[in-house]
Design a protein around this motif. Structure first.
Motif, PDB file in Angstrom:
ATOM      1  N   VAL A   1       0.850  -1.193   0.000  1.00 31.59           N
ATOM      2  CA  VAL A   1       0.000   0.000   0.000  1.00 31.59           C
ATOM      3  C   VAL A   1       0.887   1.245   0.000  1.00 31.59           C
ATOM      4  N   ALA A   2       0.657   2.152  -0.974  1.00 32.97           N
ATOM      5  CA  ALA A   2       1.454   3.373  -1.062  1.00 32.97           C
ATOM      6  C   ALA A   2       1.177   4.278   0.130  1.00 32.97           C
ATOM      7  N   VAL A   3       2.268   4.824   0.698  1.00 31.87           N
ATOM      8  CA  VAL A   3       2.150   5.722   1.850  1.00 31.87           C
ATOM      9  C   VAL A   3       2.531   7.140   1.465  1.00 31.87           C
ATOM     10  N   GLY A   4       3.468   7.287   0.541  1.00 36.02           N
ATOM     11  CA  GLY A   4       3.929   8.605   0.130  1.00 36.02           C
ATOM     12  C   GLY A   4       5.183   8.504  -0.692  1.00 36.02           C
ATOM     13  N   THR A   5       5.917   9.602  -0.768  1.00 30.11           N
ATOM     14  CA  THR A   5       7.147   9.621  -1.555  1.00 30.11           C
ATOM     15  C   THR A   5       8.243  10.362  -0.803  1.00 30.11           C
ATOM     16  N   LEU A   6       9.481  10.065  -1.184  1.00 30.28           N
ATOM     17  CA  LEU A   6      10.653  10.769  -0.655  1.00 30.28           C
ATOM     18  C   LEU A   6      10.906  11.969  -1.556  1.00 30.28           C
ATOM     19  N   VAL A   7      10.724  13.175  -1.025  1.00 27.75           N
ATOM     20  CA  VAL A   7      10.874  14.387  -1.824  1.00 27.75           C
ATOM     21  C   VAL A   7      12.342  14.769  -1.958  1.00 27.75           C
ATOM     22  N   SER A   8      13.060  14.813  -0.827  1.00 32.04           N
ATOM     23  CA  SER A   8      14.486  15.130  -0.882  1.00 32.04           C
ATOM     24  C   SER A   8      15.188  14.539   0.334  1.00 32.04           C
ATOM     25  N   ASN A   9      16.491  14.333   0.165  1.00 26.52           N
ATOM     26  CA  ASN A   9      17.313  13.763   1.223  1.00 26.52           C
ATOM     27  C   ASN A   9      18.668  14.457   1.147  1.00 26.52           C
TER      28      ASN A   9
ATOM     29  N   THR B   1      22.309  18.875   4.645  1.00 28.70           N
ATOM     30  CA  THR B   1      22.130  20.133   5.384  1.00 28.70           C
ATOM     31  C   THR B   1      20.682  20.625   5.387  1.00 28.70           C
ATOM     32  N   LYS B   2      19.950  20.352   4.306  1.00 27.40           N
ATOM     33  CA  LYS B   2      18.559  20.808   4.229  1.00 27.40           C
ATOM     34  C   LYS B   2      17.584  19.827   4.868  1.00 27.40           C
ATOM     35  N   GLY B   3      18.077  18.617   5.147  1.00 29.39           N
ATOM     36  CA  GLY B   3      17.254  17.651   5.852  1.00 29.39           C
ATOM     37  C   GLY B   3      16.460  16.723   4.950  1.00 29.39           C
ATOM     38  N   LEU B   4      15.658  15.907   5.582  1.00 30.65           N
ATOM     39  CA  LEU B   4      14.844  14.899   4.897  1.00 30.65           C
ATOM     40  C   LEU B   4      13.417  15.417   4.748  1.00 30.65           C
ATOM     41  N   VAL B   5      12.889  15.363   3.512  1.00 33.63           N
ATOM     42  CA  VAL B   5      11.521  15.815   3.255  1.00 33.63           C
ATOM     43  C   VAL B   5      10.721  14.652   2.689  1.00 33.63           C
ATOM     44  N   LEU B   6       9.640  14.305   3.373  1.00 34.08           N
ATOM     45  CA  LEU B   6       8.766  13.217   2.942  1.00 34.08           C
ATOM     46  C   LEU B   6       7.367  13.757   2.671  1.00 34.08           C
ATOM     47  N   LYS B   7       6.746  13.247   1.640  1.00 33.19           N
ATOM     48  CA  LYS B   7       5.349  13.577   1.357  1.00 33.19           C
ATOM     49  C   LYS B   7       4.506  12.360   1.712  1.00 33.19           C
ATOM     50  N   VAL B   8       3.657  12.518   2.730  1.00 35.55           N
ATOM     51  CA  VAL B   8       2.876  11.386   3.239  1.00 35.55           C
ATOM     52  C   VAL B   8       1.426  11.525   2.796  1.00 35.55           C
TER      53      VAL B   8
ATOM     54  N   GLU C   1       1.574   1.406  10.878  1.00 37.09           N
ATOM     55  CA  GLU C   1       1.830   0.971   9.504  1.00 37.09           C
ATOM     56  C   GLU C   1       2.506   2.075   8.700  1.00 37.09           C
ATOM     57  N   ILE C   2       2.076   3.321   8.922  1.00 39.13           N
ATOM     58  CA  ILE C   2       2.685   4.446   8.212  1.00 39.13           C
ATOM     59  C   ILE C   2       4.145   4.620   8.639  1.00 39.13           C
ATOM     60  N   LEU C   3       4.386   4.578   9.960  1.00 39.70           N
ATOM     61  CA  LEU C   3       5.748   4.742  10.459  1.00 39.70           C
ATOM     62  C   LEU C   3       6.671   3.629   9.964  1.00 39.70           C
ATOM     63  N   GLU C   4       6.130   2.418   9.889  1.00 35.98           N
ATOM     64  CA  GLU C   4       6.936   1.296   9.409  1.00 35.98           C
ATOM     65  C   GLU C   4       7.348   1.506   7.949  1.00 35.98           C
ATOM     66  N   ALA C   5       6.462   2.074   7.129  1.00 27.72           N
ATOM     67  CA  ALA C   5       6.774   2.343   5.722  1.00 27.72           C
ATOM     68  C   ALA C   5       7.810   3.453   5.581  1.00 27.72           C
ATOM     69  N   LEU C   6       7.780   4.411   6.524  1.00 22.38           N
ATOM     70  CA  LEU C   6       8.722   5.535   6.459  1.00 22.38           C
ATOM     71  C   LEU C   6      10.086   5.199   7.038  1.00 22.38           C
ATOM     72  N   ARG C   7      10.150   4.134   7.852  1.00 19.06           N
ATOM     73  CA  ARG C   7      11.376   3.823   8.575  1.00 19.06           C
ATOM     74  C   ARG C   7      12.606   3.666   7.671  1.00 19.06           C
ATOM     75  N   PRO C   8      12.543   2.925   6.527  1.00 16.82           N
ATOM     76  CA  PRO C   8      13.751   2.782   5.693  1.00 16.82           C
ATOM     77  C   PRO C   8      14.280   4.120   5.177  1.00 16.82           C
ATOM     78  N   ALA C   9      13.372   5.037   4.791  1.00 15.30           N
ATOM     79  CA  ALA C   9      13.814   6.331   4.288  1.00 15.30           C
ATOM     80  C   ALA C   9      14.491   7.136   5.390  1.00 15.30           C
ATOM     81  N   ILE C  10      13.961   7.044   6.610  1.00 13.41           N
ATOM     82  CA  ILE C  10      14.556   7.763   7.730  1.00 13.41           C
ATOM     83  C   ILE C  10      15.927   7.171   8.066  1.00 13.41           C
TER      84      ILE C  10
END
Length: 344
Positions: free
Chosen positions: A297-305, A308-315, A325-334
């Protein structure tokens, strides 16, 4: 008529028979290899214990009297007539296999013998039995070997065989290092008399998953040096997804080429395409893989990594999901985030 190629085992047996005195009450120990001795000398010394046991008479067996020892590097199920054609024709012409296979007795098992060395010979004679040549028997030697000695004996033979793939040998080593050597690489390298770096490279190849292997026209085509280029990409979540996506495309293309009787995509091109799939295209950012749950199930996308500017996710979950479930999907990107380390 071509000259018979002697196996390393047969050469070692001949050498021992001609250079060692007749055995006394207790057989002499092999001399410890001196510092600076060449590789073949060290390997011969390491396997002296095994080769002393193989000067035994041969007997004839039917192929169905032997089970196949699973500790051998060669994948018996992957053998085909095309891979064994030359050997099959030689056996039919001579009425036997030239080099005896090696078996051990298996009392109480379903079949009385277990094949340790000679899987292609066994497969070829089994093919002969299924194709109007049931008069041909498998010539074997019977040995008393424990599993670790059987592994070393099979490894000697397989090193001399060009048709044992790097991947088959790598996966065989991966299993053996845990089974026989307690996970200690130096111990295994010493026991097999191979350089530790070579063992390390083979164990790296064993880590390549089947989804990547499937991109090659045959498992025979993936080589040891490919692992050094692919493993770092597989260990980072973002590039792993891109790599696996391209491998899936290659797998489909290879299948389409086989169906159309077209030549396959060659291994160097496969490797180049896999690596290129993880490299950002010039002039535009690399396509980011979607973030999804384990069920897809799609949760979102990785906008930028950015460090210095940090990690930006679109959920934006594609369907109702729990917070866990959402946090588990985001965990690898974090986990892969390139946060700049702050000074103390």
């Amino acid at each position: 008529m071509s000259v018979r190629r002697r196996s390393l085992l047969d050469d070692a047996i001949d050498q021992i028979g001609s250079t060692h005195p007749a055995p006394t009450d207790s057989p002499p120990r092999a001399a410890a290899p001196k510092e600076g001795t060449d590789f073949l000398t060290r390997r011969g010394a390491a396997f002296d214990e095994i080769v002393r046991t193989v000067k035994t008479p041969t007997i004839k067996l039917k192929p169905d009297e032997c089970s196949i020892w699973p500790g051998n590097a060669r994948d018996y199920e992957a053998l085909t007539y095309d891979r064994c054609e030359t050997l099959v024709e030689s056996i039919i012409k001579e009425g036997r296999n030239r080099e005896p296979a090696v078996v051990r007795r298996t009392p109480g098992a379903e079949k009385p013998y277990e094949l340790i060395v000679g899987t292609r010979r066994h497969w070829s004679i089994a093919w002969c039995h299924a194709n109007h040549h049931s008069e041909i028997d498998l010539v074997v030697r019977i040995e008393q070997l424990d599993d670790e000695a059987a592994f070393r004996l099979a490894d000697i033979e397989n090193r001399e065989r060009e048709d044992v793939s790097d991947l088959e040998r790598a996966r065989n080593y991966k299993n053996a290092i845990e089974t026989f050597y307690g996970g200690v690489r130096q111990k295994m390298a010493d026991r097999l008399a191979i350089p530790k770096q070579r063992l390390h490279e083979l164990l790296q190849l064993a880590e390549i998953p089947d989804v990547i292997v499937g991109a090659y026209a045959s498992p025979m085509h993936i080589k040891v040096h490919h692992a050094g280029k692919l493993l770092p990409l597989l260990r980072a979540h973002t590039t792993q997804l891109l790599l696996e996506h391209e491998a899936g495309r290659l797998t489909e293309e290879q299948a389409a080429r086989r169906d159309a009787s077209q030549p396959p995509i060659e291994a160097p091109q496969v490797l180049a395409r896999l690596i290129a799939a993880t490299v950002p295209k010039r002039g535009r950012p690399a396509k980011r893989p979607p973030l999804a749950t384990t069920s897809g199930v799609a949760v979102g996308t990785l906008v930028s990594n950015h460090p210095t500017k940090g990690l930006v996710l679109k959920v934006m979950p594609g369907e109702p999901l729990s917070v866990d479930e959402i946090l588990e999907a985001l965990r690898p990107a974090i986990a892969d985030a390139k946060f700049k380390k702050r000074s103390a």
